[in-house]
Motif scaffolding. Structure first.
Motif, PDB file in Angstrom:
ATOM      1  N   GLN A  93       0.859  -1.120  -0.409  1.00  0.00           N
ATOM      2  CA  GLN A  93       0.008  -0.101  -0.221  1.00  0.00           C
ATOM      3  C   GLN A  93       0.919   0.849   0.284  1.00  0.00           C
ATOM      4  N   PHE A  94       2.202   1.098   0.927  1.00  0.00           N
ATOM      5  CA  PHE A  94       3.553   2.196   0.778  1.00  0.00           C
ATOM      6  C   PHE A  94       3.349   2.249  -0.838  1.00  0.00           C
ATOM      7  N   SER A  95       3.804   1.080  -1.257  1.00  0.00           N
ATOM      8  CA  SER A  95       4.030   1.700  -3.107  1.00  0.00           C
ATOM      9  C   SER A  95       2.971   1.950  -3.656  1.00  0.00           C
ATOM     10  N   GLN A  96       2.479   1.963  -3.233  1.00  0.00           N
ATOM     11  CA  GLN A  96       1.295   2.518  -4.077  1.00  0.00           C
ATOM     12  C   GLN A  96       0.957   4.033  -3.968  1.00  0.00           C
ATOM     13  N   ALA A  97       0.840   4.225  -2.905  1.00  0.00           N
ATOM     14  CA  ALA A  97       0.795   5.848  -2.631  1.00  0.00           C
ATOM     15  C   ALA A  97       1.706   6.746  -2.748  1.00  0.00           C
ATOM     16  N   ARG A  98       3.048   6.019  -2.723  1.00  0.00           N
ATOM     17  CA  ARG A  98       4.237   6.593  -3.148  1.00  0.00           C
ATOM     18  C   ARG A  98       4.512   7.105  -4.420  1.00  0.00           C
ATOM     19  N   HIS A  99       3.824   5.700  -5.449  1.00  0.00           N
ATOM     20  CA  HIS A  99       3.964   6.111  -7.144  1.00  0.00           C
ATOM     21  C   HIS A  99       2.994   7.294  -7.032  1.00  0.00           C
ATOM     22  N   THR A 100       1.964   7.255  -6.287  1.00  0.00           N
ATOM     23  CA  THR A 100       0.897   8.584  -6.812  1.00  0.00           C
ATOM     24  C   THR A 100       2.053  10.131  -6.750  1.00  0.00           C
ATOM     25  N   VAL A 101       2.274  10.129  -5.732  1.00  0.00           N
ATOM     26  CA  VAL A 101       3.275  11.399  -5.118  1.00  0.00           C
ATOM     27  C   VAL A 101       4.378  11.198  -6.458  1.00  0.00           C
ATOM     28  N   LEU A 102       5.028  10.333  -6.676  1.00  0.00           N
ATOM     29  CA  LEU A 102       6.110  10.610  -8.217  1.00  0.00           C
ATOM     30  C   LEU A 102       5.552  10.851  -8.998  1.00  0.00           C
ATOM     31  N   ALA A 103       4.537   9.981 -10.061  1.00  0.00           N
ATOM     32  CA  ALA A 103       4.065  10.731 -10.830  1.00  0.00           C
ATOM     33  C   ALA A 103       3.573  12.287 -10.682  1.00  0.00           C
ATOM     34  N   GLY A 104       3.091  12.848  -9.845  1.00  0.00           N
ATOM     35  CA  GLY A 104       2.508  13.528  -9.736  1.00  0.00           C
ATOM     36  C   GLY A 104       4.090  15.052  -9.922  1.00  0.00           C
ATOM     37  N   ASN A 105       4.561  14.525  -9.343  1.00  0.00           N
ATOM     38  CA  ASN A 105       6.074  15.183  -9.569  1.00  0.00           C
ATOM     39  C   ASN A 105       6.625  14.923 -11.128  1.00  0.00           C
ATOM     40  N   LEU A 106       6.758  13.630 -12.169  1.00  0.00           N
ATOM     41  CA  LEU A 106       6.869  13.811 -13.470  1.00  0.00           C
ATOM     42  C   LEU A 106       5.838  14.863 -13.885  1.00  0.00           C
ATOM     43  N   ALA A 107       4.794  14.897 -13.862  1.00  0.00           N
ATOM     44  CA  ALA A 107       3.767  15.782 -14.283  1.00  0.00           C
ATOM     45  C   ALA A 107       3.564  17.388 -14.112  1.00  0.00           C
ATOM     46  N   ASN A 108       4.387  17.452 -13.464  1.00  0.00           N
ATOM     47  CA  ASN A 108       4.851  18.882 -12.923  1.00  0.00           C
ATOM     48  C   ASN A 108       6.295  19.342 -13.088  1.00  0.00           C
ATOM     49  N   LEU A 109       6.358  18.470 -14.534  1.00  0.00           N
ATOM     50  CA  LEU A 109       7.860  18.925 -14.460  1.00  0.00           C
ATOM     51  C   LEU A 109       8.438  19.857 -14.503  1.00  0.00           C
ATOM     52  N   HIS A 110       7.656  20.461 -15.229  1.00  0.00           N
ATOM     53  CA  HIS A 110       8.313  21.899 -16.554  1.00  0.00           C
ATOM     54  C   HIS A 110       7.186  22.887 -15.344  1.00  0.00           C
ATOM     55  N   THR A 111       5.950  23.009 -14.326  1.00  0.00           N
ATOM     56  CA  THR A 111       6.066  23.926 -13.945  1.00  0.00           C
ATOM     57  C   THR A 111       6.655  24.559 -13.296  1.00  0.00           C
ATOM     58  N   PRO A 112       6.609  25.638 -13.248  1.00  0.00           N
ATOM     59  CA  PRO A 112       8.056  26.853 -12.384  1.00  0.00           C
ATOM     60  C   PRO A 112       6.956  27.139 -11.123  1.00  0.00           C
ATOM     61  N   GLY A 113       8.450  26.878 -10.380  1.00  0.00           N
ATOM     62  CA  GLY A 113       9.092  27.087  -9.221  1.00  0.00           C
ATOM     63  C   GLY A 113       8.175  25.913  -8.438  1.00  0.00           C
ATOM     64  N   TYR A 114       7.803  24.773  -9.203  1.00  0.00           N
ATOM     65  CA  TYR A 114       7.194  23.619  -8.642  1.00  0.00           C
ATOM     66  C   TYR A 114       8.515  22.869  -7.458  1.00  0.00           C
ATOM     67  N   GLN A 115       8.375  22.531  -6.324  1.00  0.00           N
ATOM     68  CA  GLN A 115       8.741  21.578  -5.609  1.00  0.00           C
ATOM     69  C   GLN A 115       8.982  19.983  -5.368  1.00  0.00           C
ATOM     70  N   ALA A 116       9.883  19.637  -5.670  1.00  0.00           N
ATOM     71  CA  ALA A 116       9.540  17.974  -5.771  1.00  0.00           C
ATOM     72  C   ALA A 116       9.035  17.589  -4.410  1.00  0.00           C
ATOM     73  N   ARG A 117       7.817  16.694  -4.856  1.00  0.00           N
ATOM     74  CA  ARG A 117       7.870  16.294  -3.413  1.00  0.00           C
ATOM     75  C   ARG A 117       8.286  14.761  -3.768  1.00  0.00           C
ATOM     76  N   ASP A 118       7.934  14.757  -1.546  1.00  0.00           N
ATOM     77  CA  ASP A 118       8.810  12.594  -1.489  1.00  0.00           C
ATOM     78  C   ASP A 118       7.927  11.619  -0.419  1.00  0.00           C
TER      79      ASP A 118
END
Lengths: 137, 139, 99
Positions: A19-44
């Motif tokens: 369950q933890f890995s699935q939740a973490r995947h969602t967060v990391l996918a959000g990081n990839l989606a926001n790759l070119h967003t200015p001012g975005y801080q990568a979360r984990d």
């Protein structure tokens, strides 16, 4: 008695890992989606924090005096928020963000491998229990 | 659990920095002024890579960018007295100072970086395959 | 004639023997053997469980080793199960002997 059937196995631990890995995947996918967003801080989601809590829950389970319920395991990590990840080995861009796509993808791959590993062991544990119950080898 | 992935990723990140620097050098191959607008030709940047023991471990180390060094070789002078950027006084009067960047060298470096990037990607593919195959112990 | 004993004896020697070499001595040794093998299987399961816990918590353990330990414990358990099934079957056959 029936929910306690799984208490002595590693099944609850592996469930938490999956369950933890699935939740973490969602967060990391959000990081990839926001790759070119200015001012975005990568979360984990912090893996060390999760493992520390899991270790504590495992040790609590080993104490013979505790009446551990299945709910104890579940509550151990669900309140972990996705905090900003530190990037120690990166070069900052002008907007203080470092979203090297390779780092994010590698974290995702490692997460996926851990998820598949835990899932495979979980499957084999269930099959073993079924063998014991059905008495058919 | 899988340190080889971290090692290869550190290489990918370092080589991407190298690619960025090479692109920067190529883009600024004819730049005669610096960011403040003063008359100072662009100096070639050079990336120094360093072994990084904090990545990997147990005998295997990754790589990181130690620093981006500024080359201090003298610029290339071209005779062009009508250019507003020409040197007005001194022994090199009438010459324009251009960056000492050789395009052939930069392109060759870019090819080498591309190959290195591919090689590390291949290493990641193999590491992933190893992990997936490990699951077959249980099947 | 000399070839036949040489064919059979290596195969018997090479076979791993779960049965004790002096089985007809009495039921006590078989019972001890059975109990000790159950304990061994249990120990292997416990070891595999500890290894899985170490893996989940991020300890310094090789995933291949953990999976091998799990699979070994699995196979040992199934072997035990099969032995138990055969014993029960043999007991039922003995019970069905009509005097």
């Amino acid at each position: 008695m029936l929910p306690g059937l799984f208490q002595s196995t590693t099944i609850p631990i592996l469930e938490q890992v999956v369950q933890f890995s699935q939740a973490r995947h969602t967060v990391l996918a959000g990081n990839l989606a926001n790759l070119h967003t200015p001012g975005y801080q990568a979360r984990d989601l912090s893996v060390e924090e999760f493992q520390t809590r899991l270790q504590r829950a495992i040790e609590a389970r080993h104490q013979p005096s505790s009446a551990a319920s299945p709910g104890d395991f579940a509550a151990s990590w669900t309140d972990m928020a996705a905090e900003a990840a530190e990037n120690p080995k990166s070069i900052l861009f002008h907007d203080q963000s470092e979203n090297a796509v390779e780092l994010q993808v590698t974290e995702m791959v490692k997460n996926q491998l851990q998820h598949n590993l835990a899932l495979a062991i979980l499957g084999s544990q269930f099959r073993l229990l079924q063998t014991a119950i059905s008495e058919r080898v | 659990m899988f340190p080889s992935l971290d090692i290869s990723t550190s290489a990918l990140v370092a080589h991407r920095v190298r690619m960025n620097v090479i692109s920067q050098n190529l883009a600024n191959a004819s730049t005669t002024r610096n960011e403040a607008g003063e008359l100072a030709p662009y100096q070639k940047r050079h990336v120094a890579l360093q072994t990084d023991e904090s990545v990997g471990g147990r005998g295997a180390a990754g790589v990181r960018v130690a620093e981006v060094e500024i080359d201090d070789s003298p610029p290339r002078y071209k005779w062009d007295p009508t250019n507003p950027d020409a040197i007005q006084q001194g022994p090199r009067q009438g010459y324009v100072a251009y960056p000492n960047i050789d395009m052939i060298t930069e392109f060759t470096d870019a090819l080498a970086v591309a190959r290195a990037y591919e090689a590390n990607l291949g290493a990641i593919e193999i590491a992933k395959d190893l992990a997936q195959q490990t699951l077959r112990i249980l099947a | 004639m000399n070839a036949i004993p040489s064919l059979t004896s290596p195969s018997i020697a090479a076979m791993p023997s779960p049965a004790p070499p002096d089985a007809p001595r009495g039921s006590a040794s078989f019972k001890d053997f059975l109990l000790s093998s159950i304990e061994e299987v249990n120990a292997m399961q416990q070891a595999a469980d500890r290894a899985v816990e170490q893996l989940a918590v991020g300890g310094d353990v090789n995933p291949a080793e953990v999976l091998t330990a799990v699979q070994k414990a699995d196979i040992a358990f199934r072997m035990m199960m099969q032995i138990r099934n055969k014993i029960v079957q043999a007991y039922q056959e003995v019970q069905n002997i009509r005097i």
